[in-house]
Design a protein around this motif. Structure first.
Motif, PDB file in Angstrom:
ATOM      1  N   ASN A   5      -5.351   7.226   4.373  1.00 65.01           N
ATOM      2  CA  ASN A   5      -5.080   8.659   4.232  1.00 65.01           C
ATOM      3  C   ASN A   5      -5.751   9.499   5.304  1.00 65.01           C
ATOM      4  O   ASN A   5      -5.347  10.625   5.551  1.00 65.01           O
ATOM      5  CB  ASN A   5      -5.532   9.154   2.850  1.00 65.01           C
ATOM      6  CG  ASN A   5      -4.462   8.967   1.812  1.00 65.01           C
ATOM      7  OD1 ASN A   5      -3.349   9.445   1.976  1.00 65.01           O
ATOM      8  ND2 ASN A   5      -4.786   8.256   0.752  1.00 65.01           N
ATOM      9  N   GLU A   6      -6.779   8.961   5.950  1.00 70.06           N
ATOM     10  CA  GLU A   6      -7.542   9.714   6.943  1.00 70.06           C
ATOM     11  C   GLU A   6      -6.979   9.627   8.359  1.00 70.06           C
ATOM     12  O   GLU A   6      -7.380  10.398   9.223  1.00 70.06           O
ATOM     13  CB  GLU A   6      -9.005   9.254   6.937  1.00 70.06           C
ATOM     14  CG  GLU A   6      -9.737   9.619   5.656  1.00 70.06           C
ATOM     15  CD  GLU A   6     -11.123   9.005   5.580  1.00 70.06           C
ATOM     16  OE1 GLU A   6     -11.565   8.348   6.551  1.00 70.06           O
ATOM     17  OE2 GLU A   6     -11.769   9.177   4.526  1.00 70.06           O
ATOM     18  N   VAL A   7      -6.074   8.695   8.607  1.00 72.13           N
ATOM     19  CA  VAL A   7      -5.528   8.532   9.960  1.00 72.13           C
ATOM     20  C   VAL A   7      -4.030   8.830   9.965  1.00 72.13           C
ATOM     21  O   VAL A   7      -3.358   8.700   8.946  1.00 72.13           O
ATOM     22  CB  VAL A   7      -5.791   7.119  10.535  1.00 72.13           C
ATOM     23  CG1 VAL A   7      -7.271   6.861  10.677  1.00 72.13           C
ATOM     24  CG2 VAL A   7      -5.137   6.049   9.701  1.00 72.13           C
ATOM     25  N   ASP A  30     -12.531  -2.481  -3.321  1.00 73.67           N
ATOM     26  CA  ASP A  30     -12.444  -2.236  -1.881  1.00 73.67           C
ATOM     27  C   ASP A  30     -11.023  -1.866  -1.441  1.00 73.67           C
ATOM     28  O   ASP A  30     -10.827  -1.301  -0.378  1.00 73.67           O
ATOM     29  CB  ASP A  30     -13.002  -3.397  -1.055  1.00 73.67           C
ATOM     30  CG  ASP A  30     -12.530  -4.763  -1.509  1.00 73.67           C
ATOM     31  OD1 ASP A  30     -11.769  -4.852  -2.478  1.00 73.67           O
ATOM     32  OD2 ASP A  30     -12.946  -5.752  -0.881  1.00 73.67           O
ATOM     33  N   ILE A  31     -10.034  -2.132  -2.287  1.00 74.20           N
ATOM     34  CA  ILE A  31      -8.661  -1.691  -2.000  1.00 74.20           C
ATOM     35  C   ILE A  31      -8.607  -0.160  -1.985  1.00 74.20           C
ATOM     36  O   ILE A  31      -7.913   0.435  -1.165  1.00 74.20           O
ATOM     37  CB  ILE A  31      -7.679  -2.244  -3.047  1.00 74.20           C
ATOM     38  CG1 ILE A  31      -7.402  -3.722  -2.809  1.00 74.20           C
ATOM     39  CG2 ILE A  31      -6.364  -1.481  -3.051  1.00 74.20           C
ATOM     40  CD1 ILE A  31      -6.436  -4.035  -1.709  1.00 74.20           C
ATOM     41  N   ASP A  32      -9.346   0.489  -2.893  1.00 71.75           N
ATOM     42  CA  ASP A  32      -9.381   1.958  -2.909  1.00 71.75           C
ATOM     43  C   ASP A  32      -9.930   2.502  -1.595  1.00 71.75           C
ATOM     44  O   ASP A  32      -9.474   3.538  -1.106  1.00 71.75           O
ATOM     45  CB  ASP A  32     -10.226   2.470  -4.083  1.00 71.75           C
ATOM     46  CG  ASP A  32      -9.508   2.330  -5.414  1.00 71.75           C
ATOM     47  OD1 ASP A  32      -8.260   2.297  -5.423  1.00 71.75           O
ATOM     48  OD2 ASP A  32     -10.200   2.260  -6.453  1.00 71.75           O
ATOM     49  N   GLU A  33     -10.902   1.815  -1.012  1.00 72.76           N
ATOM     50  CA  GLU A  33     -11.448   2.231   0.279  1.00 72.76           C
ATOM     51  C   GLU A  33     -10.393   2.131   1.377  1.00 72.76           C
ATOM     52  O   GLU A  33     -10.329   2.988   2.264  1.00 72.76           O
ATOM     53  CB  GLU A  33     -12.664   1.379   0.634  1.00 72.76           C
ATOM     54  CG  GLU A  33     -13.853   1.590  -0.283  1.00 72.76           C
ATOM     55  CD  GLU A  33     -14.976   0.599  -0.038  1.00 72.76           C
ATOM     56  OE1 GLU A  33     -15.077   0.071   1.094  1.00 72.76           O
ATOM     57  OE2 GLU A  33     -15.748   0.358  -0.977  1.00 72.76           O
ATOM     58  N   VAL A  34      -9.566   1.088   1.315  1.00 66.35           N
ATOM     59  CA  VAL A  34      -8.489   0.939   2.298  1.00 66.35           C
ATOM     60  C   VAL A  34      -7.511   2.104   2.161  1.00 66.35           C
ATOM     61  O   VAL A  34      -7.103   2.701   3.168  1.00 66.35           O
ATOM     62  CB  VAL A  34      -7.764  -0.419   2.119  1.00 66.35           C
ATOM     63  CG1 VAL A  34      -6.538  -0.514   3.026  1.00 66.35           C
ATOM     64  CG2 VAL A  34      -8.712  -1.578   2.382  1.00 66.35           C
ATOM     65  N   ILE A  35      -7.143   2.445   0.932  1.00 70.87           N
ATOM     66  CA  ILE A  35      -6.232   3.573   0.698  1.00 70.87           C
ATOM     67  C   ILE A  35      -6.823   4.863   1.255  1.00 70.87           C
ATOM     68  O   ILE A  35      -6.131   5.641   1.932  1.00 70.87           O
ATOM     69  CB  ILE A  35      -5.916   3.724  -0.812  1.00 70.87           C
ATOM     70  CG1 ILE A  35      -5.134   2.513  -1.339  1.00 70.87           C
ATOM     71  CG2 ILE A  35      -5.169   5.016  -1.095  1.00 70.87           C
ATOM     72  CD1 ILE A  35      -3.740   2.353  -0.780  1.00 70.87           C
ATOM     73  N   PHE A  92       0.860  -1.174   0.000  1.00 69.61           N
ATOM     74  CA  PHE A  92       0.000   0.000   0.000  1.00 69.61           C
ATOM     75  C   PHE A  92       0.903   1.232   0.000  1.00 69.61           C
ATOM     76  O   PHE A  92       1.817   1.332   0.833  1.00 69.61           O
ATOM     77  CB  PHE A  92      -0.894   0.040   1.246  1.00 69.61           C
ATOM     78  CG  PHE A  92      -1.907  -1.055   1.306  1.00 69.61           C
ATOM     79  CD1 PHE A  92      -3.128  -0.929   0.663  1.00 69.61           C
ATOM     80  CD2 PHE A  92      -1.646  -2.221   2.019  1.00 69.61           C
ATOM     81  CE1 PHE A  92      -4.076  -1.952   0.721  1.00 69.61           C
ATOM     82  CE2 PHE A  92      -2.590  -3.238   2.089  1.00 69.61           C
ATOM     83  CZ  PHE A  92      -3.806  -3.098   1.432  1.00 69.61           C
ATOM     84  N   TYR A  93       0.656   2.157  -0.925  1.00 69.97           N
ATOM     85  CA  TYR A  93       1.358   3.442  -1.001  1.00 69.97           C
ATOM     86  C   TYR A  93       0.295   4.542  -0.948  1.00 69.97           C
ATOM     87  O   TYR A  93      -0.060   5.119  -1.974  1.00 69.97           O
ATOM     88  CB  TYR A  93       2.145   3.567  -2.307  1.00 69.97           C
ATOM     89  CG  TYR A  93       3.155   2.479  -2.555  1.00 69.97           C
ATOM     90  CD1 TYR A  93       4.392   2.502  -1.928  1.00 69.97           C
ATOM     91  CD2 TYR A  93       2.873   1.436  -3.435  1.00 69.97           C
ATOM     92  CE1 TYR A  93       5.327   1.509  -2.165  1.00 69.97           C
ATOM     93  CE2 TYR A  93       3.803   0.441  -3.682  1.00 69.97           C
ATOM     94  CZ  TYR A  93       5.026   0.483  -3.052  1.00 69.97           C
ATOM     95  OH  TYR A  93       5.949  -0.501  -3.280  1.00 69.97           O
ATOM     96  N   PRO A  94      -0.242   4.859   0.221  1.00 65.86           N
ATOM     97  CA  PRO A  94      -1.351   5.817   0.273  1.00 65.86           C
ATOM     98  C   PRO A  94      -0.965   7.259  -0.048  1.00 65.86           C
ATOM     99  O   PRO A  94      -1.813   8.043  -0.440  1.00 65.86           O
ATOM    100  CB  PRO A  94      -1.875   5.697   1.704  1.00 65.86           C
ATOM    101  CG  PRO A  94      -0.872   4.936   2.450  1.00 65.86           C
ATOM    102  CD  PRO A  94       0.024   4.252   1.502  1.00 65.86           C
ATOM    103  N   TYR A  95       0.294   7.630   0.125  1.00 67.04           N
ATOM    104  CA  TYR A  95       0.701   9.014  -0.134  1.00 67.04           C
ATOM    105  C   TYR A  95       1.279   9.102  -1.550  1.00 67.04           C
ATOM    106  O   TYR A  95       0.551   8.967  -2.515  1.00 67.04           O
ATOM    107  CB  TYR A  95       1.698   9.495   0.925  1.00 67.04           C
ATOM    108  CG  TYR A  95       1.171   9.474   2.352  1.00 67.04           C
ATOM    109  CD1 TYR A  95      -0.182   9.374   2.652  1.00 67.04           C
ATOM    110  CD2 TYR A  95       2.027   9.567   3.420  1.00 67.04           C
ATOM    111  CE1 TYR A  95      -0.662   9.364   3.952  1.00 67.04           C
ATOM    112  CE2 TYR A  95       1.568   9.555   4.738  1.00 67.04           C
ATOM    113  CZ  TYR A  95       0.227   9.449   4.984  1.00 67.04           C
ATOM    114  OH  TYR A  95      -0.227   9.435   6.276  1.00 67.04           O
TER     115      TYR A  95
END
Length: 190
Positions: free
Chosen positions: A132-134, A123-128, A46-49
């Motif tokens: 990003n929110e925490v 649902d992977i997009d939801e995890v990303i 996962f690379y959220p940023y």
């Protein structure tokens, strides 16, 4: 900063470990590129940023990777160009764990990254988005583990040979080959 997490007991049969790496670089400097040797492990990243750019020596492609990537067995070097604001969460699967999750032969995932959304779903997009929110790393790991727990309800059954392979990766010394073969339900020669 690099942190290692032991997966929840309910995940340990297919997830070996979870690693979180976080760093920020000076944007006035060039983006660093790091060579990575071939690795046998199978992982979900996962690379959220910032996204990364990979140079794959197996197919000579240079591509920006999506925010979530599945990596199967690697036999060739890969160079990764990191972003300036990096958060990487790496889920390292037990031997056979990724196959049980995806139902795809690992030979089809050889030497190339795959967009996790195309294989695991939206649902992977939801995890990303949740990542990003925490800001708390423990909350981030909890989000990833909650997702993996949800996915684990659809796993294929573990094969005896996969159990033995997982055991072999944690042994500090060699085990008796006859014992391993018996537990894997294969012949000594196999």
């Amino acid at each position: 900063m690099v942190l290692h997490f032991t997966p929840l007991p309910a995940l340990q049969h297919f997830v070996k470990k979870i690693i979180l790496a976080r760093y920020q670089l000076n944007a006035s400097n060039p983006r660093p590129t790091t060579p990575f040797p071939p690795q046998p492990g199978h992982c979900l990243y996962f690379y959220p940023y910032d996204k990364i750019i990979s140079r794959n020596y197996a197919n000579q492609k240079i591509e920006e990777q999506p925010h979530s990537t599945l990596i199967g067995p690697q036999l060739s070097r890969v160079d990764l160009t990191m972003g300036y604001n990096m958060l990487v969460i790496m889920v390292v699967f037990q031997p056979g764990g990724m196959h049980r999750l995806l139902g795809i032969p690992m030979t089809e995932m050889l030497n190339q990254p795959f967009d996790a959304v195309s294989i695991l779903g939206k649902d992977i997009d939801e995890v990303i988005e949740q990542l990003n929110e925490v800001l708390d790393f423990n909350q981030m790991i909890a989000i990833v583990q909650k997702y993996l727990l949800y996915k684990s309800t659809k796993l294929k059954d573990i094969l005896p040979i996969e159990q033995v392979l997982a055991e072999m990766t944690t042994l500090e010394r060699f085990s008796n080959v006859d014992h391993l073969a018996k537990n894997a339900c294969v012949s000594r020669r196999t």
